[in-house]
Design a protein around this motif. Structure first.
Motif, PDB file in Angstrom:
ATOM      1  N   GLU A 243      48.479  52.553  87.928  1.00  0.00           N
ATOM      2  CA  GLU A 243      48.808  52.364  89.338  1.00  0.00           C
ATOM      3  C   GLU A 243      50.304  52.165  89.551  1.00  0.00           C
ATOM      4  O   GLU A 243      50.827  52.392  90.641  1.00  0.00           O
ATOM      5  CB  GLU A 243      48.040  51.169  89.905  1.00  0.00           C
ATOM      6  CG  GLU A 243      46.539  51.399  90.014  1.00  0.00           C
ATOM      7  CD  GLU A 243      45.835  50.217  90.654  1.00  0.00           C
ATOM      8  OE1 GLU A 243      46.530  49.237  90.991  1.00  0.00           O
ATOM      9  OE2 GLU A 243      44.606  50.280  90.823  1.00  0.00           O
ATOM     10  N   THR A 244      51.012  51.717  88.518  1.00  0.00           N
ATOM     11  CA  THR A 244      52.423  51.354  88.684  1.00  0.00           C
ATOM     12  C   THR A 244      53.384  52.172  87.833  1.00  0.00           C
ATOM     13  O   THR A 244      54.600  52.077  88.018  1.00  0.00           O
ATOM     14  CB  THR A 244      52.623  49.871  88.334  1.00  0.00           C
ATOM     15  OG1 THR A 244      52.200  49.651  86.984  1.00  0.00           O
ATOM     16  CG2 THR A 244      51.836  48.977  89.271  1.00  0.00           C
ATOM     17  N   GLU A 245      52.883  52.988  86.914  1.00  0.00           N
ATOM     18  CA  GLU A 245      53.798  53.617  85.962  1.00  0.00           C
ATOM     19  C   GLU A 245      53.188  54.897  85.398  1.00  0.00           C
ATOM     20  O   GLU A 245      51.968  55.047  85.338  1.00  0.00           O
ATOM     21  CB  GLU A 245      54.093  52.623  84.831  1.00  0.00           C
ATOM     22  CG  GLU A 245      55.165  53.060  83.852  1.00  0.00           C
ATOM     23  CD  GLU A 245      55.474  51.976  82.830  1.00  0.00           C
ATOM     24  OE1 GLU A 245      55.867  52.323  81.705  1.00  0.00           O
ATOM     25  OE2 GLU A 245      55.314  50.774  83.169  1.00  0.00           O
TER      26      GLU A 245
ATOM     27  N   PHE B   2      58.484  54.503  87.070  1.00  0.00           N
ATOM     28  CA  PHE B   2      57.650  53.855  88.089  1.00  0.00           C
ATOM     29  C   PHE B   2      57.255  54.830  89.198  1.00  0.00           C
ATOM     30  O   PHE B   2      56.552  54.465  90.129  1.00  0.00           O
ATOM     31  CB  PHE B   2      58.390  52.671  88.709  1.00  0.00           C
ATOM     32  CG  PHE B   2      58.482  51.471  87.806  1.00  0.00           C
ATOM     33  CD1 PHE B   2      57.491  51.207  86.875  1.00  0.00           C
ATOM     34  CD2 PHE B   2      59.558  50.598  87.897  1.00  0.00           C
ATOM     35  CE1 PHE B   2      57.567  50.097  86.040  1.00  0.00           C
ATOM     36  CE2 PHE B   2      59.638  49.476  87.077  1.00  0.00           C
ATOM     37  CZ  PHE B   2      58.654  49.241  86.149  1.00  0.00           C
TER      38      PHE B   2
ATOM     39  N   THR C 220      55.045  57.182  90.586  1.00  0.00           N
ATOM     40  CA  THR C 220      53.657  57.549  90.266  1.00  0.00           C
ATOM     41  C   THR C 220      53.126  58.720  91.100  1.00  0.00           C
ATOM     42  O   THR C 220      51.932  58.988  91.088  1.00  0.00           O
ATOM     43  CB  THR C 220      52.735  56.335  90.463  1.00  0.00           C
ATOM     44  OG1 THR C 220      52.823  55.890  91.824  1.00  0.00           O
ATOM     45  CG2 THR C 220      53.118  55.199  89.529  1.00  0.00           C
TER      46      THR C 220
END
Length: 375
Positions: free
Chosen positions: A261-263, A276, A278
């Motif tokens: 979800e973040t990376e 980061f 995405t």
């Protein structure tokens, strides 16, 4: 109804197209379906390499070239049928185009003389225009008695004295030396703010565009690659061309092999990098942009730096306060870093560990899926 100063459609270019036939019989699309909206009090720069269409677009707005198709609206009214001398537009050229036999006052007041403005008002407006560009009291000098920077200011005063709705500037600073060019960049921006009118500025100089513009229009091959603020153009380019053309860049090709979800993790031919950003999908081929100044030799140089890579150092160039480091990564790709003076030995052939912030690694999607397997 007139557009407000904040309206993004004070100037509206609609599907502008212009072709030229080469001596060999070929066709060049100097402008290929260009559409652009500009606000009334905006400083906008047309930026791109030679032959990209920026000067052609400026000449068409000025009335010196004609469109093959499309339209240009100024304050809601089409101007493409108006001859150049009747458009509420003035142009400052690279050559300044001052009359050598006329005094500064006569050069600046030439447009008012043609319009038969009475002498008292004419002289007052000449004095005001010269004062605005910082040249009060030199009305009786000839252009040959002025420096390049002063001639450039005279050309500006002549362009603004008729109070145009739009000022066009075709690489007006290119003939100046570096220090004077930097000074004039700031003065031009201040003048534009004081006048409160739209400036459309043409340049191929990236630094000039980043310094002066409210927005930059990056052109390539007669098409718009990206329109955005200097910060957007520099930090989040939408295409590989923009990433390479603006500033120094390291661009790597890779495939998204992991995503949370973040990376994301990107495999660049055996080298794994983290971002980061995405937006790319799992398995998508992407281009990665990492600016040299976003790299450091110690993990604490940038707050939050938590990713690293290894570069074999091939060359070091000292440029005053900084070192340019040139080498290659473990996957064989050429790579550069910019770092301040350091205690780390910079020995050609040695391996350096470079650290970067994950949020500094920008991805440029290619919209294609890889045929290779992914994790």
């Amino acid at each position: 109804m007139s557009a407000s100063p904040l309206s993004p459609e004070y100037i509206k270019i609609r599907h502008a197209h212009r072709q030229f036939i080469t001596p060999e019989g070929g066709i060049i699309n100097a402008l290929d379906d260009i559409s652009l909206s500009i606000a009334q009090s905006e400083f906008i720069t047309l930026l791109g390499p030679s032959g990209c269409g920026k000067t052609t677009l400026l000449k068409i707005v000025a009335g010196f070239e004609e469109l093959d198709s499309g339209d240009i609206l100024l304050d809601g009214q089409s101007i493409i049928q108006q001859p150049a001398h009747k458009r509420p537009v003035n142009t400052v050229f690279q050559s300044y185009a001052l009359f050598p036999h006329m005094t500064v006052g006569d050069n600046v007041g030439y447009g008012l003389d043609i319009a038969k403005v009475n002498k008292i008002e004419r002289n007052q407006r000449v004095a005001e225009a010269l004062n605005m560009v910082g040249l009060s009291g030199i009305e009786q000098r000839l252009p040959s008695q002025l420096s390049g920077g002063q001639q450039q200011r005279v050309a500006l005063a002549r362009a603004i004295i008729n109070r145009p709705k739009l000022l066009l500037l075709d690489e007006p600073l290119s003939a100046l030396d570096k220090n004077l060019r930097l000074q004039m960049q700031l003065e031009l921006k201040n003048l534009q703010s004081e006048l409160g009118i739209c400036f459309i500025f043409v340049t191929h100089d990236q630094e000039e565009a980043l310094t002066m513009s409210d927005r930059i229009v990056v052109l390539n091959g007669g098409k718009i690659e990206q329109v955005g603020s200097p910060d957007e153009i520099y930090h989040t380019p939408k295409t590989e061309f923009v990433a390479k053309f603006i500033g120094e860049s390291n661009i790597l090709s890779g495939i998204v092999i992991n995503k949370s979800e973040t990376e994301i993790e990107v495999d660049c031919n055996g080298l794994t990098l983290h971002s980061f950003d995405t937006k790319p999908e799992l398995g998508e081929e992407v281009k990665l942009l990492l600016r040299p100044e976003h790299l450091s030799l110690t993990p604490n140089d940038h707050e939050g730096a938590r990713a690293q890579l290894t570069m074999k150092l091939n060359q070091t160039v000292f440029i005053g306060t900084d070192y340019q480091l040139h080498g290659e990564l473990q996957n064989g790709q050429s790579f550069s870093a910019l770092t301040r003076k350091t205690n780390t030995p910079l020995v050609n052939g040695s391996e350096l560990t470079l650290y970067y912030q994950v949020n500094a690694l920008h991805t440029i999607p290619s919209k294609k899926k890889s045929t290779k397997g992914h994790i």
